[in-house]
Design a protein around this motif. Structure first.
Motif, PDB file in Angstrom:
ATOM      1  N   ALA A  86      40.803  42.195 -25.606  1.00 59.25           N
ATOM      2  CA  ALA A  86      39.564  41.419 -25.470  1.00 59.25           C
ATOM      3  C   ALA A  86      39.714  40.031 -26.094  1.00 59.25           C
ATOM      4  O   ALA A  86      40.259  39.883 -27.192  1.00 59.25           O
ATOM      5  CB  ALA A  86      38.405  42.160 -26.135  1.00 59.25           C
ATOM      6  N   ALA A  87      39.216  39.045 -25.386  1.00 57.57           N
ATOM      7  CA  ALA A  87      39.281  37.663 -25.880  1.00 57.57           C
ATOM      8  C   ALA A  87      38.494  37.506 -27.177  1.00 57.57           C
ATOM      9  O   ALA A  87      38.906  36.781 -28.078  1.00 57.57           O
ATOM     10  CB  ALA A  87      38.755  36.699 -24.820  1.00 57.57           C
ATOM     11  N   GLU A  88      37.345  38.210 -27.295  1.00 60.88           N
ATOM     12  CA  GLU A  88      36.527  38.082 -28.505  1.00 60.88           C
ATOM     13  C   GLU A  88      37.155  38.754 -29.729  1.00 60.88           C
ATOM     14  O   GLU A  88      36.701  38.573 -30.847  1.00 60.88           O
ATOM     15  CB  GLU A  88      35.097  38.598 -28.274  1.00 60.88           C
ATOM     16  CG  GLU A  88      35.006  40.020 -27.818  1.00 60.88           C
ATOM     17  CD  GLU A  88      34.973  40.191 -26.295  1.00 60.88           C
ATOM     18  OE1 GLU A  88      35.385  39.265 -25.560  1.00 60.88           O
ATOM     19  OE2 GLU A  88      34.544  41.235 -25.854  1.00 60.88           O
ATOM     20  N   ALA A  89      38.238  39.500 -29.531  1.00 57.63           N
ATOM     21  CA  ALA A  89      38.934  40.133 -30.655  1.00 57.63           C
ATOM     22  C   ALA A  89      39.995  39.221 -31.264  1.00 57.63           C
ATOM     23  O   ALA A  89      40.575  39.550 -32.295  1.00 57.63           O
ATOM     24  CB  ALA A  89      39.569  41.441 -30.196  1.00 57.63           C
ATOM     25  N   GLU A  90      40.203  38.066 -30.668  1.00 61.09           N
ATOM     26  CA  GLU A  90      41.219  37.145 -31.164  1.00 61.09           C
ATOM     27  C   GLU A  90      40.867  36.662 -32.570  1.00 61.09           C
ATOM     28  O   GLU A  90      39.735  36.287 -32.850  1.00 61.09           O
ATOM     29  CB  GLU A  90      41.328  35.943 -30.220  1.00 61.09           C
ATOM     30  CG  GLU A  90      42.501  35.045 -30.530  1.00 61.09           C
ATOM     31  CD  GLU A  90      42.651  33.943 -29.496  1.00 61.09           C
ATOM     32  OE1 GLU A  90      42.916  32.803 -29.903  1.00 61.09           O
ATOM     33  OE2 GLU A  90      42.496  34.238 -28.292  1.00 61.09           O
ATOM     34  N   GLY A  91      41.842  36.715 -33.457  1.00 59.32           N
ATOM     35  CA  GLY A  91      41.645  36.256 -34.831  1.00 59.32           C
ATOM     36  C   GLY A  91      41.016  37.285 -35.753  1.00 59.32           C
ATOM     37  O   GLY A  91      40.788  37.012 -36.930  1.00 59.32           O
ATOM     38  N   VAL A  92      40.751  38.482 -35.249  1.00 61.53           N
ATOM     39  CA  VAL A  92      40.150  39.541 -36.068  1.00 61.53           C
ATOM     40  C   VAL A  92      41.265  40.400 -36.650  1.00 61.53           C
ATOM     41  O   VAL A  92      42.244  40.712 -35.968  1.00 61.53           O
ATOM     42  CB  VAL A  92      39.186  40.413 -35.222  1.00 61.53           C
ATOM     43  CG1 VAL A  92      38.598  41.541 -36.057  1.00 61.53           C
ATOM     44  CG2 VAL A  92      38.088  39.561 -34.614  1.00 61.53           C
ATOM     45  N   ILE A  93      41.125  40.789 -37.901  1.00 64.01           N
ATOM     46  CA  ILE A  93      42.062  41.703 -38.560  1.00 64.01           C
ATOM     47  C   ILE A  93      41.525  43.112 -38.333  1.00 64.01           C
ATOM     48  O   ILE A  93      40.379  43.403 -38.679  1.00 64.01           O
ATOM     49  CB  ILE A  93      42.160  41.387 -40.064  1.00 64.01           C
ATOM     50  CG1 ILE A  93      42.716  39.974 -40.258  1.00 64.01           C
ATOM     51  CG2 ILE A  93      43.007  42.431 -40.778  1.00 64.01           C
ATOM     52  CD1 ILE A  93      42.487  39.408 -41.648  1.00 64.01           C
ATOM     53  N   PHE A  94      42.353  43.977 -37.763  1.00 66.84           N
ATOM     54  CA  PHE A  94      41.894  45.325 -37.422  1.00 66.84           C
ATOM     55  C   PHE A  94      42.535  46.376 -38.319  1.00 66.84           C
ATOM     56  O   PHE A  94      43.760  46.477 -38.405  1.00 66.84           O
ATOM     57  CB  PHE A  94      42.206  45.646 -35.967  1.00 66.84           C
ATOM     58  CG  PHE A  94      41.368  44.865 -35.006  1.00 66.84           C
ATOM     59  CD1 PHE A  94      40.032  45.196 -34.809  1.00 66.84           C
ATOM     60  CD2 PHE A  94      41.890  43.789 -34.319  1.00 66.84           C
ATOM     61  CE1 PHE A  94      39.238  44.466 -33.940  1.00 66.84           C
ATOM     62  CE2 PHE A  94      41.106  43.055 -33.433  1.00 66.84           C
ATOM     63  CZ  PHE A  94      39.776  43.398 -33.254  1.00 66.84           C
ATOM     64  N   ALA A  95      41.671  47.169 -38.972  1.00 72.36           N
ATOM     65  CA  ALA A  95      42.117  48.274 -39.819  1.00 72.36           C
ATOM     66  C   ALA A  95      42.153  49.548 -38.993  1.00 72.36           C
ATOM     67  O   ALA A  95      41.225  49.841 -38.240  1.00 72.36           O
ATOM     68  CB  ALA A  95      41.173  48.448 -41.004  1.00 72.36           C
ATOM     69  N   ILE A  96      43.231  50.309 -39.148  1.00 72.21           N
ATOM     70  CA  ILE A  96      43.385  51.603 -38.479  1.00 72.21           C
ATOM     71  C   ILE A  96      43.478  52.654 -39.585  1.00 72.21           C
ATOM     72  O   ILE A  96      44.560  52.944 -40.098  1.00 72.21           O
ATOM     73  CB  ILE A  96      44.642  51.639 -37.590  1.00 72.21           C
ATOM     74  CG1 ILE A  96      44.713  50.414 -36.695  1.00 72.21           C
ATOM     75  CG2 ILE A  96      44.659  52.926 -36.755  1.00 72.21           C
ATOM     76  CD1 ILE A  96      46.037  50.254 -35.997  1.00 72.21           C
ATOM     77  N   PRO A  97      42.326  53.247 -39.964  1.00 70.90           N
ATOM     78  CA  PRO A  97      42.329  54.181 -41.089  1.00 70.90           C
ATOM     79  C   PRO A  97      43.060  55.486 -40.809  1.00 70.90           C
ATOM     80  O   PRO A  97      43.542  56.126 -41.735  1.00 70.90           O
ATOM     81  CB  PRO A  97      40.845  54.431 -41.341  1.00 70.90           C
ATOM     82  CG  PRO A  97      40.192  54.157 -40.030  1.00 70.90           C
ATOM     83  CD  PRO A  97      41.004  53.061 -39.396  1.00 70.90           C
ATOM     84  N   HIS A  98      43.180  55.861 -39.551  1.00 72.39           N
ATOM     85  CA  HIS A  98      43.816  57.136 -39.209  1.00 72.39           C
ATOM     86  C   HIS A  98      45.174  56.939 -38.531  1.00 72.39           C
ATOM     87  O   HIS A  98      45.615  57.789 -37.769  1.00 72.39           O
ATOM     88  CB  HIS A  98      42.893  57.952 -38.300  1.00 72.39           C
ATOM     89  CG  HIS A  98      41.525  58.142 -38.866  1.00 72.39           C
ATOM     90  ND1 HIS A  98      41.306  58.762 -40.083  1.00 72.39           N
ATOM     91  CD2 HIS A  98      40.312  57.771 -38.409  1.00 72.39           C
ATOM     92  CE1 HIS A  98      40.005  58.766 -40.334  1.00 72.39           C
ATOM     93  NE2 HIS A  98      39.386  58.174 -39.331  1.00 72.39           N
ATOM     94  N   LEU A  99      45.839  55.836 -38.822  1.00 72.70           N
ATOM     95  CA  LEU A  99      47.138  55.567 -38.227  1.00 72.70           C
ATOM     96  C   LEU A  99      48.104  56.715 -38.481  1.00 72.70           C
ATOM     97  O   LEU A  99      48.843  57.126 -37.590  1.00 72.70           O
ATOM     98  CB  LEU A  99      47.720  54.260 -38.784  1.00 72.70           C
ATOM     99  CG  LEU A  99      49.100  53.880 -38.258  1.00 72.70           C
ATOM    100  CD1 LEU A  99      49.017  53.502 -36.785  1.00 72.70           C
ATOM    101  CD2 LEU A  99      49.682  52.738 -39.066  1.00 72.70           C
ATOM    102  N   ASP A 100      48.071  57.268 -39.672  1.00 70.44           N
ATOM    103  CA  ASP A 100      48.975  58.355 -40.026  1.00 70.44           C
ATOM    104  C   ASP A 100      48.723  59.599 -39.176  1.00 70.44           C
ATOM    105  O   ASP A 100      49.642  60.205 -38.638  1.00 70.44           O
ATOM    106  CB  ASP A 100      48.870  58.695 -41.519  1.00 70.44           C
ATOM    107  CG  ASP A 100      47.439  58.869 -42.006  1.00 70.44           C
ATOM    108  OD1 ASP A 100      46.492  58.815 -41.186  1.00 70.44           O
ATOM    109  OD2 ASP A 100      47.256  59.060 -43.215  1.00 70.44           O
ATOM    110  N   VAL A 101      47.475  59.961 -39.006  1.00 73.91           N
ATOM    111  CA  VAL A 101      47.121  61.148 -38.223  1.00 73.91           C
ATOM    112  C   VAL A 101      47.411  60.918 -36.737  1.00 73.91           C
ATOM    113  O   VAL A 101      47.878  61.808 -36.029  1.00 73.91           O
ATOM    114  CB  VAL A 101      45.631  61.510 -38.426  1.00 73.91           C
ATOM    115  CG1 VAL A 101      45.228  62.689 -37.563  1.00 73.91           C
ATOM    116  CG2 VAL A 101      45.360  61.817 -39.898  1.00 73.91           C
ATOM    117  N   MET A 102      47.181  59.701 -36.284  1.00 77.25           N
ATOM    118  CA  MET A 102      47.354  59.379 -34.868  1.00 77.25           C
ATOM    119  C   MET A 102      48.825  59.323 -34.448  1.00 77.25           C
ATOM    120  O   MET A 102      49.138  59.557 -33.282  1.00 77.25           O
ATOM    121  CB  MET A 102      46.680  58.046 -34.543  1.00 77.25           C
ATOM    122  CG  MET A 102      45.174  58.068 -34.744  1.00 77.25           C
ATOM    123  SD  MET A 102      44.424  56.441 -34.646  1.00 77.25           S
ATOM    124  CE  MET A 102      44.309  56.234 -32.879  1.00 77.25           C
TER     125      MET A 102
END
Length: 183
Positions: A86-102
Motif C-alpha cells: 500500500a502506498a499509504e504504508a510508505e515510511g511506516v515502521i511495522f512491528a511483527i509481534p508474532h514473527l517467531d510463531v509465524m
C-alpha cells in the motif's frame, strides 16, 4: 489487575532501537514473549515523539465480521501484505509481534511461513521490527532480513517454587464424643 510491567530498565535499549528504526534498519528483538507488547508501547512513544509512524501487525481486525473465522495468523499475513504493497504504508515502521510463531522452524514450513518470508523481502523500503522468543528458532532466511539484533535476557516472569510447610508434629486426631446415657 496487576500493574503493567516496568520498561524503564530498557530505556537505553529502546532509545537505540528507535534510532536504528528511524534510520531504516530492520531490527529483531529477542525477548520473552511477555515483553513484546510493553516494549513496543515504550518504543512507539519514542517513535511518535520523533514524528515516526508505526504499526503493529498482530492480526487483530477492527471489524470482526470482515475476517470471519480465518484466524489471527492469516489476518496478520493480510496486514503484512498491505504493509508492503500500500502506498499509504510508505515510511511506516511495522512491528511483527508474532514473527517467531509465524515462521518458527519446528514442525517444518507452514502455509503461513511460506507467505510471510517472501513478504519480508518483497519491498526493500519496508522497515520491520520483529520479535522472537528465545525458545523458538527462526529460519536463517528470516534472520537475514534484520540488520540489527537486540537481545533482552530479563525474564518477563520468574518461576517461583512453592513448597508447603511440613509440620514436625503429627496432626491431632479428632476427639469424638459419644452421647452420655442418662439411663
Amino acid at each position: 489487575m496487576p500493574a503493567p510491567p516496568n520498561t524503564a530498565p530498557f530505556a537505553e535499549v529502546l532509545a537505540d532501537l528507535a534510532t536504528d528504526l528511524r534510520r531504516g534498519s530492520c531490527c529483531l528483538v529477542v525477548c520473552d514473549k511477555g515483553w513484546t507488547l510493553p516494549l513496543y508501547v515504550g518504543l512507539k512513544e519514542r517513535l511518535h515523539a520523533a514524528n515516526a509512524k508505526c504499526g503493529y501487525l498482530d492480526g487483530r481486525v477492527k471489524d470482526a465480521t470482515a475476517n470471519g473465522e480465518a484466524g489471527i495468523m492469516l489476518a496478520a499475513v493480510a496486514q503484512m501484505r498491505w504493509a508492503v504493497r500500500a502506498a499509504e504504508a510508505e515510511g511506516v515502521i511495522f512491528a511483527i509481534p508474532h514473527l517467531d510463531v509465524m515462521t518458527a522452524v519446528e514442525g517444518g514450513w507452514t502455509s503461513v511461513s511460506r507467505e510471510v518470508i517472501p513478504l519480508l523481502y518483497e519491498n526493500a523500503a519496508t522497515v520491520w521490527l520483529g520479535f522472537q522468543d528465545p525458545s523458538l528458532q527462526l529460519p536463517q532466511l528470516v534472520e537475514k532480513v534484520f540488520t540489527r539484533l537486540y537481545v533482552i535476557e530479563t525474564p518477563y516472569r520468574t518461576l517461583e517454587t512453592v513448597r508447603p510447610t511440613v509440620s514436625a508434629e503429627p496432626p491431632a486426631t479428632p476427639t469424638i464424643s459419644s452421647p452420655t446415657d442418662p439411663g
